[in-house]
Write a protein that holds these residues in place. Structure first.
Motif, PDB file in Angstrom:
ATOM      1  N   GLN A  36      79.882 -11.613  12.041  1.00 48.84           N
ATOM      2  CA  GLN A  36      78.788 -11.535  12.993  1.00 48.84           C
ATOM      3  C   GLN A  36      78.653 -10.065  13.391  1.00 48.84           C
ATOM      4  O   GLN A  36      79.674  -9.399  13.648  1.00 48.84           O
ATOM      5  CB  GLN A  36      79.074 -12.388  14.233  1.00 48.84           C
ATOM      6  CG  GLN A  36      79.308 -13.864  13.970  1.00 48.84           C
ATOM      7  CD  GLN A  36      78.021 -14.624  13.650  1.00 48.84           C
ATOM      8  OE1 GLN A  36      76.963 -14.027  13.443  1.00 48.84           O
ATOM      9  NE2 GLN A  36      78.097 -15.945  13.603  1.00 48.84           N
ATOM     10  N   LEU A  43      71.945 -11.019  17.249  1.00 50.39           N
ATOM     11  CA  LEU A  43      71.837 -11.812  16.027  1.00 50.39           C
ATOM     12  C   LEU A  43      73.132 -12.569  15.786  1.00 50.39           C
ATOM     13  O   LEU A  43      74.210 -11.987  15.766  1.00 50.39           O
ATOM     14  CB  LEU A  43      71.535 -10.906  14.836  1.00 50.39           C
ATOM     15  CG  LEU A  43      71.502 -11.580  13.469  1.00 50.39           C
ATOM     16  CD1 LEU A  43      70.340 -12.560  13.372  1.00 50.39           C
ATOM     17  CD2 LEU A  43      71.416 -10.533  12.359  1.00 50.39           C
ATOM     18  N   ARG A  44      73.010 -13.878  15.563  1.00 51.44           N
ATOM     19  CA  ARG A  44      74.165 -14.702  15.227  1.00 51.44           C
ATOM     20  C   ARG A  44      73.810 -15.587  14.026  1.00 51.44           C
ATOM     21  O   ARG A  44      72.794 -16.273  14.045  1.00 51.44           O
ATOM     22  CB  ARG A  44      74.574 -15.590  16.402  1.00 51.44           C
ATOM     23  CG  ARG A  44      75.226 -14.859  17.544  1.00 51.44           C
ATOM     24  CD  ARG A  44      76.553 -14.237  17.104  1.00 51.44           C
ATOM     25  NE  ARG A  44      77.213 -13.519  18.181  1.00 51.44           N
ATOM     26  CZ  ARG A  44      78.060 -14.085  19.022  1.00 51.44           C
ATOM     27  NH1 ARG A  44      78.323 -15.373  18.933  1.00 51.44           N
ATOM     28  NH2 ARG A  44      78.624 -13.355  19.963  1.00 51.44           N
ATOM     29  N   PHE A  45      74.661 -15.559  13.017  1.00 54.06           N
ATOM     30  CA  PHE A  45      74.481 -16.428  11.868  1.00 54.06           C
ATOM     31  C   PHE A  45      75.114 -17.782  12.152  1.00 54.06           C
ATOM     32  O   PHE A  45      76.264 -17.873  12.599  1.00 54.06           O
ATOM     33  CB  PHE A  45      75.097 -15.800  10.621  1.00 54.06           C
ATOM     34  CG  PHE A  45      74.321 -14.610  10.115  1.00 54.06           C
ATOM     35  CD1 PHE A  45      73.215 -14.792   9.294  1.00 54.06           C
ATOM     36  CD2 PHE A  45      74.681 -13.325  10.483  1.00 54.06           C
ATOM     37  CE1 PHE A  45      72.474 -13.704   8.845  1.00 54.06           C
ATOM     38  CE2 PHE A  45      73.956 -12.231  10.026  1.00 54.06           C
ATOM     39  CZ  PHE A  45      72.849 -12.425   9.211  1.00 54.06           C
ATOM     40  N   LEU A  68      67.470 -13.428   6.003  1.00 49.67           N
ATOM     41  CA  LEU A  68      67.218 -14.440   7.028  1.00 49.67           C
ATOM     42  C   LEU A  68      66.802 -15.770   6.412  1.00 49.67           C
ATOM     43  O   LEU A  68      67.092 -16.837   6.960  1.00 49.67           O
ATOM     44  CB  LEU A  68      66.138 -13.950   7.989  1.00 49.67           C
ATOM     45  CG  LEU A  68      66.533 -12.764   8.870  1.00 49.67           C
ATOM     46  CD1 LEU A  68      65.366 -12.341   9.755  1.00 49.67           C
ATOM     47  CD2 LEU A  68      67.759 -13.096   9.717  1.00 49.67           C
ATOM     48  N   SER A 121      70.265 -18.510  10.921  1.00 45.04           N
ATOM     49  CA  SER A 121      70.638 -17.714  12.091  1.00 45.04           C
ATOM     50  C   SER A 121      69.762 -18.089  13.272  1.00 45.04           C
ATOM     51  O   SER A 121      68.875 -18.944  13.166  1.00 45.04           O
ATOM     52  CB  SER A 121      70.465 -16.218  11.790  1.00 45.04           C
ATOM     53  OG  SER A 121      69.090 -15.883  11.722  1.00 45.04           O
ATOM     54  N   ASN A 122      69.986 -17.410  14.389  1.00 48.39           N
ATOM     55  CA  ASN A 122      69.170 -17.638  15.582  1.00 48.39           C
ATOM     56  C   ASN A 122      67.924 -16.758  15.602  1.00 48.39           C
ATOM     57  O   ASN A 122      67.208 -16.721  16.594  1.00 48.39           O
ATOM     58  CB  ASN A 122      69.994 -17.381  16.846  1.00 48.39           C
ATOM     59  CG  ASN A 122      70.428 -15.921  16.977  1.00 48.39           C
ATOM     60  OD1 ASN A 122      70.372 -15.156  16.005  1.00 48.39           O
ATOM     61  ND2 ASN A 122      70.862 -15.530  18.169  1.00 48.39           N
TER      62      ASN A 122
END
Length: 325
Positions: A107, A146-148, A198, A203-204
């Motif tokens: 992350q 950003l979080r996967f 992406l 992800s978010n």
């Protein structure tokens, strides 16, 4: 790696059989937060990097046993081993990644660790500004970290598309002459890599449509977006820039173009740039140095063959004919 593109992509090549020197190379390449311990095997490290400012593509062969402890990197790092394997730990997840696979390493805002042995791998580094340019839902609000959701691709097809995008970016940067040096080409490549990442790794960053997006997809939004595109087509702009100029969200701009013109904002931008390239070719005079490839690159078209095909379809003649008429 920097958040902007300030010149042509730079290729650097380095090799060593000294473990201490190899550790220094890694710390320089991936940030001072990386701490690496290498166990010598007597075989060299080879590290080749294409650095395009906001993104890098690395080709690495390292016959050393590596242990990496990384503080938050602040960028997206993906790895696709061709030989050997690596393990990595981040956000409570432990995984082993082998040949033919691809994974996000960490992350961006969390620490992590990894280990490998006798590794041959392609790594892609993406500045978070590229993710922001592709995925920001509201240009006037700062994005969430950003979080996967998963470090692995969502499907084999998504992984294949990501790999094809990386190969395409490498081929453009390796091509000699103007295409690799164009700011519009490099800006487009960076956003293309971010979009492919992406699309492949959940992800978010991507959100569903909101009611306000459809409410804002009206003629005024379209008019402002078109005016901005036509006045700034010669600069490195993306969807978020267009939305900010139109005073709404990227999704609202997309809906406005789709519903009223049957196209997308970026397709409209490419058509405007194609028209400007045609004007440049038609104004050229013998001996002034104008070429089809250089003109195509200057207006953001990385592949002269694709540019020629699109030009022929749009105008019914080859760009070389326009140039020499």
């Amino acid at each position: 790696m920097t958040s902007g593109n300030h010149g042509p992509p730079v290729l650097t090549r380095f090799s060593t059989s000294d473990p201490a020197e190899a550790a220094h190379v890694y710390e320089t390449a991936y940030g001072r937060s990386v701490r690496l311990a290498a166990v010598p095997t007597g075989l060299p490290l080879r590290h080749d990097r294409w650095n395009a400012g906001a993104f890098c593509i690395d080709d690495i062969s390292i016959a050393l046993d590596l242990r990496v402890n990384a503080e938050p990197l602040g960028y997206v790092l993906l790895a696709a081993p061709r030989r050997g394997c690596f393990g990595r730990r981040c956000d409570g997840v432990d995984e082993l990644v082998g040949p033919g696979e691809v994974a996000v390493l960490y992350q961006p805002d969390l620490p992590g660790s990894s280990w490998s042995s006798d590794l041959d791998v392609t790594c892609v580094l993406l500045d978070l500004s590229l993710i922001d340019q592709v995925a920001r839902a509201d240009p006037d609000r700062p994005p969430a970290p950003l979080r996967f959701v998963s470090f692995r691709p969502i499907s084999a097809d998504a992984e294949w598309r990501w790999r094809q995008t990386v190969r395409y970016a490498e081929s453009v940067m390796a091509a000699s002459g103007a295409p690799g040096a164009s700011p519009l080409v490099l800006g487009g490549l960076g956003r293309l890599l971010a979009a492919a990442t992406l699309a492949a790794f959940p992800s978010n960053a991507l959100r569903e449509d909101r009611p306000c997006d459809r409410a804002d997809a009206h003629a005024g939004t379209l008019r402002r977006a078109i005016a901005f595109i036509e006045s700034t087509a010669g600069t490195d702009i993306g969807l978020v820039d267009i939305a900010r100029a139109a005073g709404t969200t990227p999704r609202a701009v997309q809906l406005a173009f789709r519903s009223q013109l049957g196209t997308t904002p970026l397709a409209y931008l490419r058509r405007v740039r194609l028209d400007l390239a045609r004007q440049e070719l038609s104004r050229a005079t013998p001996g002034d140095g104008t070429s089809v490839a250089a003109t195509a690159a200057r207006w953001g078209f990385a592949d002269p063959r694709r540019f020629t095909a699109r030009y022929l379809t749009t105008y019914g003649e080859l760009p070389g004919r326009t140039l020499h008429r």
